[in-house]
Scaffold this active site. Sequence first.
Site, PDB file in Angstrom:
ATOM      1  N   ASN A   2       0.780  -1.113  -0.060  1.00  0.00           N
ATOM      2  CA  ASN A   2       0.055  -0.020  -0.174  1.00  0.00           C
ATOM      3  C   ASN A   2       1.022   1.208  -0.054  1.00  0.00           C
ATOM      4  OD1 ASN A   2      -1.843   1.756   0.443  1.00  0.00           O
ATOM      5  ND2 ASN A   2      -2.760   0.923   2.217  1.00  0.00           N
ATOM      6  N   ARG A  36      -2.623  -2.165  -3.592  1.00  0.00           N
ATOM      7  CA  ARG A  36      -3.664  -1.206  -3.510  1.00  0.00           C
ATOM      8  C   ARG A  36      -3.629   0.110  -4.386  1.00  0.00           C
ATOM      9  NH1 ARG A  36      -6.210   1.154   1.871  1.00  0.00           N
ATOM     10  NH2 ARG A  36      -8.097   1.597   1.076  1.00  0.00           N
ATOM     11  N   HIS A  55     -13.058   3.196  -1.084  1.00  0.00           N
ATOM     12  CA  HIS A  55     -13.207   2.226   0.062  1.00  0.00           C
ATOM     13  C   HIS A  55     -13.459   0.775  -0.351  1.00  0.00           C
ATOM     14  CE1 HIS A  55     -13.475   5.799   3.316  1.00  0.00           C
ATOM     15  NE2 HIS A  55     -12.133   5.030   3.199  1.00  0.00           N
ATOM     16  N   HIS A  87     -18.086   2.385   6.696  1.00  0.00           N
ATOM     17  CA  HIS A  87     -16.603   2.258   6.999  1.00  0.00           C
ATOM     18  C   HIS A  87     -16.286   3.694   7.539  1.00  0.00           C
ATOM     19  CE1 HIS A  87     -12.321   1.507   5.734  1.00  0.00           C
ATOM     20  NE2 HIS A  87     -12.355   3.010   6.024  1.00  0.00           N
ATOM     21  N   LEU A  88     -16.283   3.669   8.918  1.00  0.00           N
ATOM     22  CA  LEU A  88     -15.876   4.988   9.860  1.00  0.00           C
ATOM     23  C   LEU A  88     -14.371   4.869  10.347  1.00  0.00           C
ATOM     24  CD1 LEU A  88     -19.425   4.866  11.638  1.00  0.00           C
ATOM     25  CD2 LEU A  88     -19.047   6.088   9.345  1.00  0.00           C
ATOM     26  N   GLY A  89     -13.501   5.391   9.564  1.00  0.00           N
ATOM     27  CA  GLY A  89     -12.214   5.498   9.938  1.00  0.00           C
ATOM     28  C   GLY A  89     -11.839   6.847   9.896  1.00  0.00           C
ATOM     29  N   GLY A 111     -10.822   8.149   7.228  1.00  0.00           N
ATOM     30  CA  GLY A 111     -11.511   8.522   5.851  1.00  0.00           C
ATOM     31  C   GLY A 111     -13.038   7.774   6.293  1.00  0.00           C
ATOM     32  N   ARG A 118     -11.492  15.814   6.474  1.00  0.00           N
ATOM     33  CA  ARG A 118     -12.002  16.085   5.100  1.00  0.00           C
ATOM     34  C   ARG A 118     -13.511  16.678   5.496  1.00  0.00           C
ATOM     35  NH1 ARG A 118     -10.764  10.433   2.174  1.00  0.00           N
ATOM     36  NH2 ARG A 118      -9.087  10.069   3.568  1.00  0.00           N
ATOM     37  N   ASP A 133      -9.096  13.169  16.039  1.00  0.00           N
ATOM     38  CA  ASP A 133      -9.555  11.815  16.424  1.00  0.00           C
ATOM     39  C   ASP A 133     -10.790  11.805  17.232  1.00  0.00           C
ATOM     40  OD1 ASP A 133      -8.917   9.507  18.004  1.00  0.00           O
ATOM     41  OD2 ASP A 133      -7.170   9.257  17.536  1.00  0.00           O
ATOM     42  N   MET A 134     -11.583  10.857  17.072  1.00  0.00           N
ATOM     43  CA  MET A 134     -12.978  10.598  17.358  1.00  0.00           C
ATOM     44  C   MET A 134     -12.658  10.391  19.186  1.00  0.00           C
ATOM     45  SD  MET A 134     -16.186  10.833  17.427  1.00  0.00           S
ATOM     46  CE  MET A 134     -16.552  10.751  15.806  1.00  0.00           C
ATOM     47  N   ILE A 154     -13.353   3.739  13.858  1.00  0.00           N
ATOM     48  CA  ILE A 154     -14.476   4.351  14.774  1.00  0.00           C
ATOM     49  C   ILE A 154     -15.582   3.163  14.643  1.00  0.00           C
ATOM     50  CG2 ILE A 154     -16.233   6.239  14.927  1.00  0.00           C
ATOM     51  CD1 ILE A 154     -14.286   8.025  13.361  1.00  0.00           C
ATOM     52  N   GLY A 155     -16.194   2.735  13.723  1.00  0.00           N
ATOM     53  CA  GLY A 155     -17.146   1.878  13.524  1.00  0.00           C
ATOM     54  C   GLY A 155     -16.806   0.700  14.227  1.00  0.00           C
ATOM     55  N   GLU A 188      -8.331  -4.769   4.797  1.00  0.00           N
ATOM     56  CA  GLU A 188      -8.292  -4.481   3.355  1.00  0.00           C
ATOM     57  C   GLU A 188      -6.902  -5.142   2.465  1.00  0.00           C
ATOM     58  OE1 GLU A 188      -8.551  -0.575   4.963  1.00  0.00           O
ATOM     59  OE2 GLU A 188      -9.592   0.221   3.135  1.00  0.00           O
TER      60      GLU A 188
END
Length: 405
Positions: free
Chosen positions: A9, A93, A181, A208-210, A212, A241, A283-284, A329-330, A379
């Site tokens: 990657n 990737r 994603h 997909h909660l990262g 990104g 973003r 950062d959450m 996050i997810g 991934e």
Amino acid sequence: MAEVVLVLNAGSSSIKFEVFRSRSSALEVALRGQISGIGTRPRFVAKDAAGTVVEERSWSASPGPDEEALLGELIAWIEDHLGGERLVAAGHRVVHGGSRYADPVLVTGPVLDALETLVPLAPLHQPHNLSAIRALAAAHPALPQVACFDTAFHRGHADAVSRFALPRALHDEGIRRYGFHGLSYAYVSRELARLAPDVAAGKVVIAHLGSGASLCAVEDGVSVDSTMGFTAIDGLPMGTRCGSLDAGVVLHLLEAKGMSAAEVQRLLYTQSGLLGVSGISNDMRDLLASDRPEAAQAIDLFVHRIVREIGALAATMGGLDGLVFTAGIGERSPDIREAVCRRLGWLGLDLCPDANRRGSLRVSTPGSRVAAWVIPTDEERMIALHTLDVLASAAMDPSRKELVQ
Ligand code: ADP
């Protein structure tokens, strides 16, 4: 003997790698690590499957070896480290497969040329993905390489889903909604089909909660819509973003505020999202731990936009049978999952608070009409699986055996 696949990657100055060993249809991680500081002071760190550092090298003289030399060293080191096991291919990737690639592809000279034409669509990522393929081909010409695309999973979207309401000529030039994603969604869909085949056969939103973040509507394992569009800045607000934005704001920034295109790009990609709204952090975890009202506002906005987009995707599909959370996050924030699910009761989703806190895979109650799941994404494993699949089909088709020279 086990077959070994290298997954790469590649970013602007670093290449993350993961080495998988395929043994009697199981795929296990053998090594993972990173080459960083490419072009300045390269550093190479590798860890074993348990996370123990097994190799560390750094070069004091700047700029150090180039990408080709570093990838050559990486391959030699992997082969040394794995004793008699055989490295059979590298999977990459690649962010953009354009309108053409609906599946991973064995990289040949013409394929590489075709991928090069997509650089203007993803100028921040595609050049680095392709330069790693080229460098590896130079360092190890006999090694088959497979390109796995973030866009490919979404390639079957209907015209109305993929088209912007812009003049036709722009669509024909490639200015359309692609979605990203896709490697994560492909992996999570596969896992859902294994864990809950009845849910996977229905209408599912994967979140997909990262750092990104995006959502994907998947019907019977096939992507039908996504919140990301032409670039990975669209849709949900993310760590830094902005997500979907009235195009008039961009015009205002350029014209009324006199910002340059580069300044607007920096603002929208790196200074917005959770960081921009909170003024505290991207950062959450920091936002959830903070008692400042700005942190709560950023979290509320994130949750609101997720809920709104889930409603939109459910409308696209004409219903919802499952919701799956994945990525940083997810997978790890019961608070965000709860905040989202609490607002989806009207759709028939009943979250089980205990299962959600315990970190179960299924987090909805047994009676919930919409099933909610948490499925960790992987991934790199998806790339390794794709790479082995492509290799197996290429082995059956001698015309596809030409490699990048
Ligand atoms: P990337 O998109 O960089 O691969 P990840 O999927 O690893 O990102 O997600 C990283 C983000 O996940 C972090 O920025 C952080 O906001 C969030 N995160 C990680 N752990 C937790 C946690 N325990 N609670 C809430 N958020 C978390």
